[in-house]
Structure formats: C-alpha cells, structure tokens
Design a protein around this motif. Structure first.
Motif, short mmCIF file in Angstrom:
data_model
loop_
_atom_site.label_atom_id
_atom_site.label_comp_id
_atom_site.label_asym_id
_atom_site.label_seq_id
_atom_site.Cartn_x
_atom_site.Cartn_y
_atom_site.Cartn_z
N LYS A 47 0.95 -1.19 0.20
CA LYS A 47 -0.10 -0.02 -0.03
C LYS A 47 0.81 1.29 0.12
N ASN A 48 1.72 1.28 0.94
CA ASN A 48 2.54 2.69 1.03
C ASN A 48 3.51 2.78 -0.07
N GLN A 49 4.16 1.54 -0.78
CA GLN A 49 4.84 1.65 -1.94
C GLN A 49 3.93 2.17 -3.24
N ARG A 50 2.54 1.71 -3.20
CA ARG A 50 1.65 2.18 -4.29
C ARG A 50 1.54 3.70 -4.20
N GLU A 51 1.49 3.99 -3.09
CA GLU A 51 1.13 5.67 -2.66
C GLU A 51 2.17 6.27 -3.25
N ALA A 52 3.61 5.89 -2.86
CA ALA A 52 4.79 6.82 -3.46
C ALA A 52 4.89 6.65 -4.69
#
Lengths: 259, 366
Positions: A124-129
């Motif tokens: 999830k965090n990677q996708r947002e980045a």
C-alpha cells in the motif's frame, strides 16, 4: 529495431449489416520505442483498430481475419485472463475525454491505485509513493492533494495528464492514445505532445497515436499510417508523409491543416 | 488552478444538508434510533423476561404507578393486585391497598445476558417479587406486555435489516450482471425475476413457508423467514438496477476500466454499482417496512415466530378476536409499534430520496 506489435491483414466487420467492413486488411508494425501515428478522418476505422488490439470491440463488431501479434503472442487467440493481463499491464490506453474515462465517483488517486493493485505486487505505501512519483513525472503540481481530488475538480489538461499517469503506472511497453489532445486547446496540445516525447525517452515505451491531426503527427511520430474508409492508404516515415504526401486523401488532410 | 485549495461540497454533504432541513425526517430518525436501542437493550429495559408468566394475572390491565401516598408526594410505587370474579365469572382486578411495592431502579430480577455476553440480573426498573407491574397490561398468560414488546422488537426490527441486506445483495448482483452483459444472460435473469414478481407476494410467502419443515425451532424459523422474505424482495430491485446498468455500461469509464484489465465482476461491483448507490440507499429505507410487515403477517397467522418467543406479529395474533379487543384493548399496542416503525422508515426513506435524487429535486421546485 524489433517489432513490438505486428498487425497483419486485420479486418473488422459489422455483423448485422451484411458484414460491412469497418477495418479492411490493415497491416502495420509498431517498433520498440517507436511512435506510430494512425491518421484519418472521422469514421475511417482508426479508433476501431486501436480497440481491436485490446479486444475492446463493441459486441456488434467482430474481427473476421488477420493477426495482432504482441511480443510474439497472438492477442486475437489469447484467453480472457491472458488478455486482461495485457490490458493495462502491457498495453495502456489513453482516451479522448478523460472526464468520461475516469469514473466520477472515485478520486484520481484511487483510480491510479486500482491499476497498480491489479498489475503490480507493490504494498500500500509503495503504491502511494509510486502514484506521487507518477503525478510528478507527468508534471502535475501538488500531487499530495491531487490524489484526493475527483476528476471533475481538475482542468481538462490536468485530467489528461492524470490519465497518462494512470496509463504508464504499471510500466507498460505500449500506449495506445486515442485522440489524446482533441479536446484541449492549442497550448495544452503542445504541452501534452512534449509530455509524450518525455515519457517516450524516459520510459522507452512505444506509442500508437490515433489522431486526425497531421500537425501533431509531424511533431511526434516516427512513422505514420493514413487510414481512409477502413484501408491504410499510405504508410511511411513522418517526414515523408508530411513533406511529400502521395495519396489524394493525405493531400486533402494536409490541405485541411493549412487552412 | 490557483494554490488556494478548491474544495466543493461533496454530493453526500449536500444530501446531508437537505436531509437535515427536514424536521419530520429527523424526528423519525430519532424514533427509529430509540426503537433500535430498545431492541438492543431489551432485557435491561424491561422489568421481566419475555416468558416470565403468572397466570393469575391473565389480561391484567395496566398497573397504575402512584406518585402520591395519601395526598403526600412519594417515591413511585404500585399496590398489590387483587383478583375477584364477578357474577359472569369475569376477572376483576382491583388494587390491594394493604400492600405497597416501591418501584426500584436497577433491580435484581430475571437473569439474562447483556448484549448476548455478560450474564447479569440487573434490570433498569421493576418491583420486588410478590408485587407485579404491568406498564401497559398483561397478555393471556399474565406476561408483561411492555417487556414482550421490547423483546419482540428484536425479531421484528432485525428481520427488516437482515432481510433487506440479503435481498439487496442479490438484487444488486443480479441487476448488475443482467444489465452489464445484456443479451441472453439478461433475458434469463429477468425472466426469473419476473416469475418471482408474478406471484402475489403474500401467497408466495405462504407457499414458501409451507415448504419449510413445521418442526423448526425458533431460531431456524427466524432465519427461514428472513430467507423467504429476501427471496421475494430481490426481484423488483434487480429490474431497476438492471435498467440503470444498461445505460451505465455504455459510459466511457466502463470501457476505460476494461482497458486497464479489470475483470467483469470487478467492473460491475466497483465501477458500475456505486453509481446506483443513491437510488439503493433510499430504496433500502423504503423497502424495510415490507419485511417488517411480512414477518408480522406470518407471525400473526401463526406461521412465524412461535410462542413463547415474542414478535410484534405473534403478539397481535391475540388481538384477532373483537371480544378481546373490546375488553383488553392494550393487546393492540404491538400494532401501534409496527405502525410507527413503518411510518418512520417511510418518512426517512422519502426524505432520503428528496436529498439524494437531484433530478427529483429540480422537478419538485421548478
């Protein structure tokens, strides 16, 4: 250079109207990291060709013969799940009017995220980045706020950039752009053309540009196929076509540009 | 776009504003809130359990709660109840002034499990054991009607919610699939829906109930009723959702969703059905009363929840005789609760429709 996409004798017919041919024996190639323009007036079958590549044809239309070979795989014979992996993940699509192509009930961020969810294994965090990085890449200001915005809150040019960001999100190798600038004013058109050049050099992807605008083709494309009434009437490098059109229809299109 | 954030009101916020201007609807929301709270805390709020009976007090009229003792203000109390028979052998209840039972708060009484987990004996109010209090009277077996209404609301009010949830899930999926694919799939699904709609609802209800084994226990009957009601309820919704999906699937964002490789199921659920949300919300509200009435009707004619378990419907079955209504009018009170629940859901549903449907709004004002 290798051919990324090979289209051979593609014929698309309307089933209910005596098999009237919308696209007739179309043959062309898209090279690795090449930009091909598919040019023609309204109803010339250029958009239908683009949709046929991804198997998105209207149920009333059907491909009656020909091959669409992408990286050696015949897309016309691919199973449903195979072609869904290709859609988006391998071949991105950019639509003419992003206001309609984005779902109005979801935020821009969500809709780019959906693409990443399906075609990548990022958390999830990677996708947002990645989304923030993408929005920055396509030149949108203040990406942090933009991902929470809804399509109607953006201007036309910004929406088209967001659409491009969505299309390039899973690192596809080919992008089919269906009249990407038709609904934009001239200054935005120029900037979108610059953006296409930028993503092409930075991401090394191929683009199939469907347009009626020979001016844009001259600026952006390596090769051009001119379509008229479902047939490719002329194929050559962009310089040849723009400087020395052979077919009468191409000359007419050029004439329309100079008006 | 300037640096100043451009924030418009979302559709939801606008709907909320329109809705909160509707005073009647807000009042009905409050009524429903109280009713559901009553259902959740039924065992705490009621002085007796639903099956706490005392047959000496069959059809005992409402107990008067006294606030004055010989003219002087006093803590509320009730007198004992004296039973006599008149010359027609009719029961006559009178107050036994020699016995006084003060109303106690947080009284220890029948044991129950608070919220289904915590075993506890404390009730909000009641009177000590030999005394009995009937706030709105007793039924034929001397059970407290007020307690039974609270317990019954658990069945009657939850059936509406669960039933609507199930039938709307089915309705949305069937309608979505039907509208999205069109053609033969659409044809088959819609003909099935029409077959369900073809039979008048109540007869279908009876027929389906007849298919359920008669020796089910109460929990099984409860779920059987929910499933039966949901089976009847999905068809109408499916038809309307199908119509909306037929037009939605032509929108370009559906093509765009396809072009990013989403499966058909995801396109239906994530991209098409959210567009039917505003319709679905008020359709849910407006169809809950149907489920409550359906359960009541089944229980009323003895095919639903069985005694000693309470539901508003089976409590009313006592009131089917005109003679009983004449002598013991309080047995009609469950009907009053059905009435205000149904009215409240309808008013809230109507208000939601006004708030959520911009088309209707402009027509109404123009």
């Amino acid at each position: 250079m290798k051919n990324l996409l090979k289209i051979r004798d593609l014929t698309v017919c309307v089933e209910h109207q005596d098999n009237k041919k919308i696209v007739n024996q179309v043959t062309f190639d898209v090279k690795d990291a090449g930009i091909v323009g598919l040019v023609g007036g309204s109803g010339s079958g250029k958009t239908t060709t683009g949709y046929a590549i991804l198997g998105l044809l209207d149920p009333a239309l059907s491909v009656t013969s020909g091959q669409i070979e992408y990286k050696g795989q015949d897309l016309l014979k691919a199973s449903d799940s195979e072609i869904r992996k290709v859609r988006g993940g391998e071949i991105g699509m950019i639509f003419q009017e992003p206001l309609n192509a984005f779902n109005p009930v979801f935020s821009i961020g969500y809709q780019i995220d959906e693409m990443l969810q399906y075609h990548t294994d990022l958390g999830k965090n990677q996708r947002e980045a990645r989304i923030l990085e993408l929005l920055d890449l396509v030149g949108l200001p203040d990406p942090k706020r933009l991902i929470k915005n809804y399509p109607h809150q953006l201007s036309g040019g910004m929406r088209q950039r967001a659409m491009i960001a969505q299309a390039i999100a899973p690192n596809p190798d080919l992008i089919i752009a269906d009249e990407p600038t038709s609904n934009l004013d001239v200054t935005h058109q120029a900037r979108i053309i610059e953006l296409f050049q930028k993503i092409r050099t930075e991401l090394k992807l191929s683009i199939l540009l469907i347009t009626h605008d020979l001016g844009m083709v001259g600026h952006l494309c390596d090769e051009v196929a001119v379509m008229c009434k479902g047939n490719i009437v002329e194929f050559g490098t962009a310089e040849e076509i723009v400087s020395d059109p052979q077919h009468q229809y191409t000359k007419d299109l050029m004439g329309a540009l100079k008006l | 776009m300037t640096n100043k954030p451009y924030e418009s009101m979302s559709e939801f916020q606008m709907a909320l504003r329109t809705f909160s201007r509707n005073r009647v609807a807000l009042f009905c929301v409050l009524v429903l809130f109280l009713l559901y709270m009553g259902a959740i805390f039924a065992d705490f709020l009621s002085p007796y359990r639903y099956d706490n009976e005392d047959r000496r007090y069959s059809y005992c009229p409402p107990t008067q709660i006294h606030f004055f003792d010989d003219g002087a203000p006093s803590w509320p109390f009730v007198y004992g109840i004296d039973l006599e028979y008149n010359e027609y052998h009719k029961r006559i209840y009178t107050e036994d002034r020699s016995k006084k039972y003060p109303v106690k708060l947080l009284m220890k009484g029948d044991e129950y499990r608070l919220l289904g987990f915590i075993p506890i004996k404390t009730h909000l109010w009641g009177v000590e054991a030999p005394g009995r209090v009937y706030l709105i009277g007793a039924d034929s077996r001397g059970r407290d009607l007020w307690s039974r209404i609270l317990y019954g609301s658990r069945v009657s009010l939850s059936i509406g919610l669960i039933g609507v949830f199930i039938s709307f899930t089915i309705g949305l999926l069937v309608g979505g699939i039907s509208g999205y694919y069109g053609g033969r799939v659409d044809n088959i699904l819609m003909r099935i829906a029409e077959m369900v709609m073809m039979v008048p609802g109540f007869y279908l209800l009876l027929a389906l109930r007849a298919a359920v084994p008669p020796d089910f226990n109460s929990v099984q009957v409860y779920f059987a009723i929910i499933i039966i009601l949901s089976f009847i309820g999905w068809a109408g919704l499916a038809r309307i959702i199908r119509g909306m999906c037929l037009s939605l699937r032509e929108r370009e964002f559906v093509m765009a969703a396809k072009s990013i490789g989403l499966s058909d199921f995801k396109i239906i659920v994530r991209h098409i059905l959210p567009h039917t949300l505003s319709y679905s919300i008020f359709a849910v509200m407006l169809s809950i009363p149907g489920y409550i009435l359906g359960e009541s009707a089944l229980s009323l004619i003895g095919l639903g929840i069985q005694d000693p378990f309470a539901s508003w419907g089976n409590m009313l079955s006592d009131a089917m005789s005109i003679v009983k209504i004449k002598f013991y009018p309080w047995i009609l009170v469950p009907g009053f609760f059905i009435f205000i629940t149904v009215i409240s859901f309808n008013v809230v549903g109507d208000a939601l429709r006004d708030a959520l449907d911009p088309m209707l709004k402009s027509e109404g004002q123009g």
